[in-house]
Design a protein around this motif. Structure first.
Motif, PDB file in Angstrom:
ATOM      1  N   PHE A 335      19.625  -2.673   7.736  1.00 55.67           N
ATOM      2  CA  PHE A 335      19.571  -4.127   7.668  1.00 55.67           C
ATOM      3  C   PHE A 335      20.764  -4.686   6.880  1.00 55.67           C
ATOM      4  O   PHE A 335      21.435  -5.620   7.317  1.00 55.67           O
ATOM      5  CB  PHE A 335      18.255  -4.567   7.024  1.00 55.67           C
ATOM      6  CG  PHE A 335      18.181  -6.043   6.751  1.00 55.67           C
ATOM      7  CD1 PHE A 335      18.097  -6.955   7.800  1.00 55.67           C
ATOM      8  CD2 PHE A 335      18.231  -6.522   5.450  1.00 55.67           C
ATOM      9  CE1 PHE A 335      18.039  -8.317   7.547  1.00 55.67           C
ATOM     10  CE2 PHE A 335      18.170  -7.880   5.185  1.00 55.67           C
ATOM     11  CZ  PHE A 335      18.080  -8.782   6.239  1.00 55.67           C
ATOM     12  N   ILE A 336      21.029  -4.106   5.694  1.00 55.25           N
ATOM     13  CA  ILE A 336      22.160  -4.556   4.878  1.00 55.25           C
ATOM     14  C   ILE A 336      23.469  -4.288   5.610  1.00 55.25           C
ATOM     15  O   ILE A 336      24.400  -5.114   5.596  1.00 55.25           O
ATOM     16  CB  ILE A 336      22.158  -3.856   3.506  1.00 55.25           C
ATOM     17  CG1 ILE A 336      20.849  -4.147   2.753  1.00 55.25           C
ATOM     18  CG2 ILE A 336      23.364  -4.287   2.684  1.00 55.25           C
ATOM     19  CD1 ILE A 336      20.629  -5.620   2.493  1.00 55.25           C
ATOM     20  N   GLU A 337      23.543  -3.166   6.258  1.00 50.77           N
ATOM     21  CA  GLU A 337      24.734  -2.807   7.037  1.00 50.77           C
ATOM     22  C   GLU A 337      24.994  -3.846   8.132  1.00 50.77           C
ATOM     23  O   GLU A 337      26.129  -4.314   8.310  1.00 50.77           O
ATOM     24  CB  GLU A 337      24.504  -1.424   7.650  1.00 50.77           C
ATOM     25  CG  GLU A 337      25.659  -0.892   8.485  1.00 50.77           C
ATOM     26  CD  GLU A 337      25.270   0.398   9.169  1.00 50.77           C
ATOM     27  OE1 GLU A 337      26.158   1.010   9.784  1.00 50.77           O
ATOM     28  OE2 GLU A 337      24.078   0.783   9.124  1.00 50.77           O
ATOM     29  N   MET A 341      28.205  -6.782   8.476  1.00 54.27           N
ATOM     30  CA  MET A 341      29.097  -6.888   9.629  1.00 54.27           C
ATOM     31  C   MET A 341      28.911  -8.204  10.370  1.00 54.27           C
ATOM     32  O   MET A 341      29.891  -8.818  10.814  1.00 54.27           O
ATOM     33  CB  MET A 341      28.848  -5.708  10.577  1.00 54.27           C
ATOM     34  CG  MET A 341      29.388  -4.381  10.062  1.00 54.27           C
ATOM     35  SD  MET A 341      31.140  -4.465   9.608  1.00 54.27           S
ATOM     36  CE  MET A 341      31.884  -4.946  11.168  1.00 54.27           C
ATOM     37  N   GLU A 342      27.675  -8.654  10.508  1.00 46.95           N
ATOM     38  CA  GLU A 342      27.442  -9.913  11.215  1.00 46.95           C
ATOM     39  C   GLU A 342      28.080 -11.081  10.463  1.00 46.95           C
ATOM     40  O   GLU A 342      28.703 -11.966  11.066  1.00 46.95           O
ATOM     41  CB  GLU A 342      25.933 -10.159  11.382  1.00 46.95           C
ATOM     42  CG  GLU A 342      25.229  -9.202  12.326  1.00 46.95           C
ATOM     43  CD  GLU A 342      25.541  -9.480  13.786  1.00 46.95           C
ATOM     44  OE1 GLU A 342      26.355 -10.382  14.080  1.00 46.95           O
ATOM     45  OE2 GLU A 342      24.981  -8.778  14.649  1.00 46.95           O
ATOM     46  N   MET A 343      27.921 -11.117   9.154  1.00 47.58           N
ATOM     47  CA  MET A 343      28.525 -12.178   8.360  1.00 47.58           C
ATOM     48  C   MET A 343      30.044 -12.109   8.426  1.00 47.58           C
ATOM     49  O   MET A 343      30.735 -13.142   8.476  1.00 47.58           O
ATOM     50  CB  MET A 343      28.045 -12.096   6.910  1.00 47.58           C
ATOM     51  CG  MET A 343      26.590 -12.479   6.708  1.00 47.58           C
ATOM     52  SD  MET A 343      26.255 -14.184   7.222  1.00 47.58           S
ATOM     53  CE  MET A 343      27.302 -15.092   6.092  1.00 47.58           C
ATOM     54  N   THR A 344      30.593 -10.905   8.433  1.00 54.04           N
ATOM     55  CA  THR A 344      32.044 -10.754   8.536  1.00 54.04           C
ATOM     56  C   THR A 344      32.566 -11.301   9.855  1.00 54.04           C
ATOM     57  O   THR A 344      33.575 -12.018   9.897  1.00 54.04           O
ATOM     58  CB  THR A 344      32.430  -9.266   8.388  1.00 54.04           C
ATOM     59  OG1 THR A 344      31.957  -8.762   7.137  1.00 54.04           O
ATOM     60  CG2 THR A 344      33.941  -9.095   8.456  1.00 54.04           C
ATOM     61  N   VAL A 389      27.813  -4.883  16.708  1.00 53.49           N
ATOM     62  CA  VAL A 389      28.194  -6.225  16.278  1.00 53.49           C
ATOM     63  C   VAL A 389      29.285  -6.794  17.178  1.00 53.49           C
ATOM     64  O   VAL A 389      29.292  -7.989  17.502  1.00 53.49           O
ATOM     65  CB  VAL A 389      28.649  -6.208  14.803  1.00 53.49           C
ATOM     66  CG1 VAL A 389      29.272  -7.535  14.405  1.00 53.49           C
ATOM     67  CG2 VAL A 389      27.474  -5.895  13.902  1.00 53.49           C
ATOM     68  N   SER A 390      30.202  -5.960  17.618  1.00 54.80           N
ATOM     69  CA  SER A 390      31.262  -6.420  18.517  1.00 54.80           C
ATOM     70  C   SER A 390      30.685  -6.878  19.857  1.00 54.80           C
ATOM     71  O   SER A 390      31.111  -7.900  20.417  1.00 54.80           O
ATOM     72  CB  SER A 390      32.283  -5.297  18.745  1.00 54.80           C
ATOM     73  OG  SER A 390      32.867  -4.892  17.527  1.00 54.80           O
ATOM     74  N   ARG A 412      19.705 -15.066  15.550  1.00 49.66           N
ATOM     75  CA  ARG A 412      19.895 -13.616  15.486  1.00 49.66           C
ATOM     76  C   ARG A 412      19.569 -13.075  14.092  1.00 49.66           C
ATOM     77  O   ARG A 412      19.002 -11.990  13.958  1.00 49.66           O
ATOM     78  CB  ARG A 412      21.348 -13.285  15.856  1.00 49.66           C
ATOM     79  CG  ARG A 412      21.662 -11.807  15.805  1.00 49.66           C
ATOM     80  CD  ARG A 412      23.038 -11.524  16.391  1.00 49.66           C
ATOM     81  NE  ARG A 412      24.102 -12.033  15.547  1.00 49.66           N
ATOM     82  CZ  ARG A 412      25.074 -12.837  15.948  1.00 49.66           C
ATOM     83  NH1 ARG A 412      25.091 -13.263  17.199  1.00 49.66           N
ATOM     84  NH2 ARG A 412      26.030 -13.222  15.131  1.00 49.66           N
ATOM     85  N   PHE A 413      19.879 -13.844  13.062  1.00 53.99           N
ATOM     86  CA  PHE A 413      19.585 -13.400  11.697  1.00 53.99           C
ATOM     87  C   PHE A 413      18.080 -13.396  11.448  1.00 53.99           C
ATOM     88  O   PHE A 413      17.562 -12.536  10.714  1.00 53.99           O
ATOM     89  CB  PHE A 413      20.302 -14.302  10.691  1.00 53.99           C
ATOM     90  CG  PHE A 413      21.793 -14.122  10.685  1.00 53.99           C
ATOM     91  CD1 PHE A 413      22.382 -13.121   9.935  1.00 53.99           C
ATOM     92  CD2 PHE A 413      22.609 -14.942  11.452  1.00 53.99           C
ATOM     93  CE1 PHE A 413      23.757 -12.936   9.934  1.00 53.99           C
ATOM     94  CE2 PHE A 413      23.980 -14.769  11.452  1.00 53.99           C
ATOM     95  CZ  PHE A 413      24.556 -13.766  10.704  1.00 53.99           C
TER      96      PHE A 413
END
Length: 472
Positions: A335-337, A341-344, A389-390, A412-413
């Motif tokens: 989840f943290i991972e 990446m999603e926020m980035t 994520v891509s 999505r979040f």
């Protein structure tokens, strides 16, 4: 006793009242004219930055060319009308009307001996030329988008729709400044109940300050707290034409290049005019691809989190071993991972939009590649997480309506949080909640989530599939 706001017959008295109210306007100008043969003094008040100087000069020449005398005011008024008749004029009877006309860009003519003034259309429009749409790219079809001038947009609609039943109704809204609102529909095609509902909603926003059609659209929505837009906005001329022919109502806001289309359904937001300009097989494929991309955007990351954290038994053995190997040295839970990446990706996406176009594209591409590779090498995230994520980032751009796709990016979040709490059950519950919410939404009394259209007579031919035109 006369109303203090009413005009006087004395020009100097009128100017004495108006000058203090306008003295702080740096672009305020006046032009004094004296018609010697008639002993008449005139003054024209205008905003310099809104003026068509050529029209003003023609007006001055017309006034100074009056070459006979009259003793009565009414005949002189007729003479005056004959000289300013080429300009659209309105009679003004109070100081408030004069101020409103000036700040709308009009020139105001005051004549000594007359207790009325005239607003004259000497506005020099500030507008850009018609161009190709920027937010709704055109692959094949008309490369014309609306601009910020409502009159020009109406002219564009008239040019491509020669229909005597096309009705145009105009009004104004605003508390501190009036903004022109234009409603377009085809009489006999648009439902009367829909027209009545639109009028009721517009009447409730009369005293609201509106700067763009996006603000008006939010005020007109039936459920303002929904994450989904319930009114379609478009800058494409062909979408607006198709909506009018389909019995819908178009709403234009002066100063905005985007028009509103009501009512709106989810099926409309996932359609593109390109579906009709290409062969039916390609159009159907692209339409199905959009529905699939919505599901991927919303649930791919959350499904990965639930499978890796809670439901590993649902994965094939070889795939489970591969994922475990890629996450061997990653110190964070899935989840943290995923959040990192999603926020980035979202930060890079927004940075690319705000930066100048060439630099924005470079930042988006180089930043994504460099940050993703560096994060994998530093064991902050797994390589498969970068791939997921891509994919979700790419699929979120497939939706034709930017605002509609943005809603799924936000949701999505929520799906990821549900997956982190309850695994695949959380994802399923979240899917059910979103589906129920969309099924309950209405857009001007029309169901927003309308799966019934696929079984109604004839509508299935242009629902998810698009059959060839001879069969539709």
């Amino acid at each position: 006793m006369s109303d203090i706001s009413s005009l006087s017959t004395g020009l100097e008295r009128n100017l004495a009242y108006l000058t203090p109210l306008l003295k702080d306007q740096a672009d305020m100008s006046r032009k004094d004219i004296y018609i010697k043969k008639h002993d008449r003094a005139c003054t024209i008040l205008y905003l310099q930055n809104s003026l068509n100087s050529e029209a003003l000069q023609k007006l001055v020449d017309s006034l100074t060319s009056i070459d006979y005398l009259t003793e009565f005011e009414y005949p002189f008024k007729e003479i005056l009308f004959s000289k300013i008749g080429l300009l659209k004029q309105t009679e003004l009877f109070s100081y408030e009307e004069i101020l409103e006309a000036i700040f709308n860009g009009m020139s105001v003519l005051l004549v000594d001996g007359m207790n009325i003034a005239f607003s004259l259309n000497t506005i020099m429009p500030k507008m850009r030329a018609f161009a190709e749409p920027t937010t709704e790219r055109v692959v094949r079809g008309p490369k014309l988008s609306f601009i910020e001038n409502t009159d020009e947009n109406i002219g564009l609609i008239r040019q491509f729709m020669n229909n005597q039943n096309l009705m145009i109704e105009q009004g104004e809204v605003g508390l501190h400044g009036k903004v022109k609102i234009t409603k377009l529909y085809i009489k006999g095609t648009a439902d009367e109940k829909l027209l009545q509902r639109v009028e009721e909603k517009l009447s409730k926003v009369q005293e609201r300050d509106i700067e763009d059609s996006g603000m008006l659209g939010e005020l007109l929505e039936e459920v303002p707290f929904s994450p989904f837009q319930q009114i379609q906005n478009t800058e494409r001329m062909d979408i607006a034409l198709a909506a009018l022919k389909d019995g819908r109502v178009i709403i234009m806001v002066d100063g905005s290049p985007f028009v509103l289309v009501v009512p709106t359904t989810i099926n409309m937001l996932l359609k593109s005019p390109d579906d009709y300009y290409e062969r039916w097989i390609a159009g159907t494929f692209l339409r199905i691809l959009r529905y699939v991309s919505l599901f991927i955007t919303l649930f791919l990351s959350s499904i990965y989190i639930s499978l890796v954290s809670f439901n590993q038994g649902l994965l094939p053995t070889e795939l489970a071993l591969t994922i475990a190997q890629t996450r061997e040295n990653v110190p964070f839970p899935p989840f943290i991972e995923a959040i990192i990446m999603e926020m980035t990706i979202e930060l890079l996406r927004e940075a690319g939009i705000r930066l100048p176009t060439p630099l924005g594209q470079t930042i988006g591409l180089v930043g994504g590649v460099v940050i993703g590779q560096a994060a994998v090498q530093a064991n902050l995230v797994s390589s498969i997480m970068v791939i997921i994520v891509s994919i979700t980032a790419i699929t979120s751009f497939i939706v034709p309506q930017y605002g509609f796709g943005l809603a799924f990016r936000v949701l999505r979040f929520g799906a990821m949080i549900s997956a982190a709490l309850l695994g695949i059950y959380g994802v399923t519950i979240f899917f059910i909640i979103v589906t129920i919410h969309m099924a309950k939404l209405d857009s001007f009394t029309i169901p927003y989530f309308d799966p019934g259209a696929s079984i109604q007579k004839g509508k299935w031919k242009d629902f998810i599939m698009r059959l060839p035109f001879p069969k539709m």
